[in-house]
Write a protein that holds these residues in place. Structure first.
Motif, short mmCIF file in Angstrom:
data_model
loop_
_atom_site.label_atom_id
_atom_site.label_comp_id
_atom_site.label_asym_id
_atom_site.label_seq_id
_atom_site.Cartn_x
_atom_site.Cartn_y
_atom_site.Cartn_z
N LEU A 135 23.24 -27.69 -16.49
CA LEU A 135 22.01 -28.35 -16.98
C LEU A 135 20.84 -28.11 -16.03
O LEU A 135 19.71 -27.83 -16.46
N SER A 136 21.10 -28.21 -14.74
CA SER A 136 20.06 -28.00 -13.73
C SER A 136 19.61 -26.54 -13.71
O SER A 136 18.42 -26.25 -13.58
N GLU A 137 20.56 -25.62 -13.87
CA GLU A 137 20.23 -24.19 -13.90
C GLU A 137 19.36 -23.85 -15.10
O GLU A 137 18.41 -23.06 -14.99
N PRO A 168 18.56 -29.53 -26.33
CA PRO A 168 19.46 -28.36 -26.35
C PRO A 168 18.98 -27.20 -27.21
O PRO A 168 19.45 -26.08 -27.05
N ILE A 169 18.04 -27.46 -28.15
CA ILE A 169 17.58 -26.40 -29.04
C ILE A 169 16.14 -25.96 -28.77
O ILE A 169 15.60 -25.11 -29.47
N GLY A 170 15.52 -26.51 -27.72
CA GLY A 170 14.11 -26.24 -27.47
C GLY A 170 13.81 -24.83 -27.02
O GLY A 170 12.73 -24.30 -27.28
N ALA A 171 14.72 -24.21 -26.30
CA ALA A 171 14.53 -22.83 -25.82
C ALA A 171 15.84 -22.09 -25.95
O ALA A 171 16.92 -22.69 -25.93
N VAL A 186 20.24 -23.06 -25.54
CA VAL A 186 21.30 -22.79 -26.52
C VAL A 186 22.41 -21.96 -25.89
O VAL A 186 23.60 -22.24 -26.04
N VAL A 187 22.00 -20.92 -25.14
CA VAL A 187 22.97 -20.02 -24.50
C VAL A 187 23.80 -20.78 -23.46
O VAL A 187 25.03 -20.67 -23.43
N GLY A 188 23.14 -21.55 -22.60
CA GLY A 188 23.84 -22.27 -21.52
C GLY A 188 24.84 -23.28 -22.04
O GLY A 188 25.99 -23.33 -21.58
N THR A 189 24.42 -24.09 -23.02
CA THR A 189 25.33 -25.10 -23.56
C THR A 189 26.46 -24.44 -24.36
O THR A 189 27.57 -24.97 -24.39
N TRP A 248 24.00 -33.91 -27.23
CA TRP A 248 22.57 -34.18 -27.18
C TRP A 248 22.27 -35.36 -26.24
O TRP A 248 21.26 -35.35 -25.52
N GLY A 249 23.14 -36.37 -26.26
CA GLY A 249 22.90 -37.57 -25.45
C GLY A 249 22.80 -37.26 -23.97
O GLY A 249 21.80 -37.60 -23.32
N ILE A 250 23.83 -36.62 -23.42
CA ILE A 250 23.85 -36.32 -21.99
C ILE A 250 22.76 -35.32 -21.63
O ILE A 250 22.12 -35.42 -20.58
N TYR A 251 22.53 -34.35 -22.51
CA TYR A 251 21.50 -33.34 -22.22
C TYR A 251 20.12 -33.99 -22.12
O TYR A 251 19.41 -33.81 -21.13
#
Length: 453
Positions: free
Chosen positions: A166-168, A404-407, A411-414, A426-429
């Motif tokens: 998430l940080s990356e 999660p869908i903004g960029a 999408v790729v990372g998750t 979505w909650g934790i993100y």
């Protein structure tokens, strides 16, 4: 003309809704909507071959200014931005060559070894690395390899990879906002408005650098317990894979590294050499292929052609809004709301761009807004187009980090994390990313106000 305007807006809205639902692959959506724009809006309603020709914009490729700017400002053109397409394609080919040689995995393992595989140091180092590399390579690619290596290290060192991923992701989007070649929205802004690598690094780069310091502290504070080391068994470092093992072929590794350095130098100096990003993208692609002839077929097969087709369809649909005057009307509306006040205009562009980019892909939004800010700069006295461009860049790049869908990088990372057994809801993100997004947007707004108003 009214019928053409209505149809152009309907096609645009339908395209956005279909992209959001993700029921149909997005390149099919934009290509179909682009074809409808050409046939129905320009053909049936406007009866204008000129609008079709201007939107396809093929003639621009065969001009000298497309490849060599000769020190003149780039002419703004509507429709398909072929410079963006060629540049992104060239960088994709270069990156595939680097990945084939094992460059990215070697870099991650080397940095992990330098910090002696300590998780907290690894956490901070990977955030910084994500931001720095994303300044020069598309953030989607950065997260693709970084998330995979993070999961591998997490399994070896026995820690939860989700906080680090998430940080990356956030840092990759932030780093991408610093330069013209980092995030796709910036590539579109730079190629459309004729701004150089140096223009971005000295404006959005400064803002991103300041924001990165705060972001590092933020993620360290909220995730510090995850990497405290309590309850984890000691790891035998000698049993871990060596960085050198990641190198698939030493000769290819050296060649790909040299090509990457050349690409960075060309991008940094293109304002002085007057070589356009289209020329740089094509040159880097040709050099990569010619130096990797035995792997050329494999490298070319891994290029993300779907993204390139997505861009082409998208530019046509946005061209429909531009040719029918819709975007000029939007610009007039923003101008009236702001009353010609530059600070209010900047705030509107940053925060609306950020909010919209949190829920829809920031690439189409950026492409839509470029003609809007161009029109604002032309019609509102005392408004500098560059200032609006920096506001749009920071709003779209950072706003896209919130969900999660903004960029595309999100999408790729998750997706990589979920594939390896670490699903991110979505909650934790949003719980972790939204406060960071708001923090950076506030910093961006203040920095632009202080420097330009």
């Amino acid at each position: 003309m009214l019928a053409a305007q209505i149809l152009a807006v309907v096609i645009f809205v339908v395209m956005f809704l279909l992209i959001i639902t993700e029921k149909i692959e997005r390149h099919y959506v934009t290509l179909a909507c682009g074809l409808l724009t050409l046939v129905v809006v320009f053909g049936a309603c406007m009866h204008s071959m000129g609008a079709i020709w201007e939107t396809l914009n093929v003639q621009n490729i065969f001009t000298l200014g497309f490849w060599y700017s000769a020190g003149e400002a780039a002419e703004e053109s509507s429709g398909i931005n072929w410079a963006t397409i060629i540049f992104i394609a060239g960088m994709m080919i270069m990156v595939e060559g680097m990945a084939k040689a094992g460059f990215f995995r070697w870099l991650c393992m080397r940095l992990a070894k330098l910090v002696n595989y300590k998780t907290t140091a690894l956490f901070i180092t990977f955030m910084i690395m994500s931001a720095v590399i994303a300044m020069f390579i598309d953030s989607i690619t950065v997260i693709l390899f970084l998330a995979a290596v993070t999961v591998e290290l997490a399994q070896l060192l026995k820690f939860n990879p989700i906080p680090m991923i998430l940080s990356e992701i956030f840092c990759a989007n932030l780093g991408g906002s610093a330069t013209m070649c980092g995030d796709p929205p910036n590539i579109i802004i730079g190629t459309s408005l004729g701004y150089s690598f140096g223009d971005f690094i000295s404006n959005t780069g400064l803002i991103a650098g300041i924001a990165l310091v705060f972001v590092l502290f933020y993620f360290y504070i909220i995730f510090r317990k995850e990497f405290s080391g309590r309850g984890r068994k000691a790891i035998d470092i000698s049993s871990l894979p060596k960085p050198e093992d990641a190198i698939a072929d030493k000769k290819s590794f050296i060649i790909s590294t040299v090509i990457f350095v050349i690409a960075v130098i060309l991008l940094i100096t293109h304002a002085q050499t007057h070589l356009t990003v289209a020329f740089i993208g094509l040159f880097i692609a040709l050099v990569t292929i010619l130096t990797s002839l035995k792997d050329a077929k494999e490298i070319m097969s891994k290029v993300d052609y779907k993204t390139l087709l997505f861009f082409i369809g998208l530019f046509v649909v946005v061209g429909g809004l531009e040719q029918t005057g819709i975007l000029t009307a939007v610009a007039d509306f923003i101008g009236k709301i702001s009353g010609g006040n530059l600070m209010l205009m900047i705030a509107i562009i940053i925060w609306i761009s950020a909010f919209a980019s949190a829920f829809v892909d920031n690439i189409p939004f950026a492409a839509t807004m470029i003609p809007v800010i161009s029109s604002l700069a032309q019609t509102v006295p005392g408004v500098d187009l560059k200032v609006l461009a920096w506001a749009l860049s920071m709003g779209t790049d950072i706003g896209g980090s919130a969900t999660p869908i903004g960029a595309s990088a999100n999408v790729v990372g998750t997706s990589v994390a979920a594939k390896e057994g670490y699903p991110v809801g979505w909650g934790i993100y949003c719980k972790k990313a939204v406060p960071a997004t708001v923090l950076v947007l506030i910093i961006s707004t203040v920095c632009i106000f202080v420097r330009y108003c």
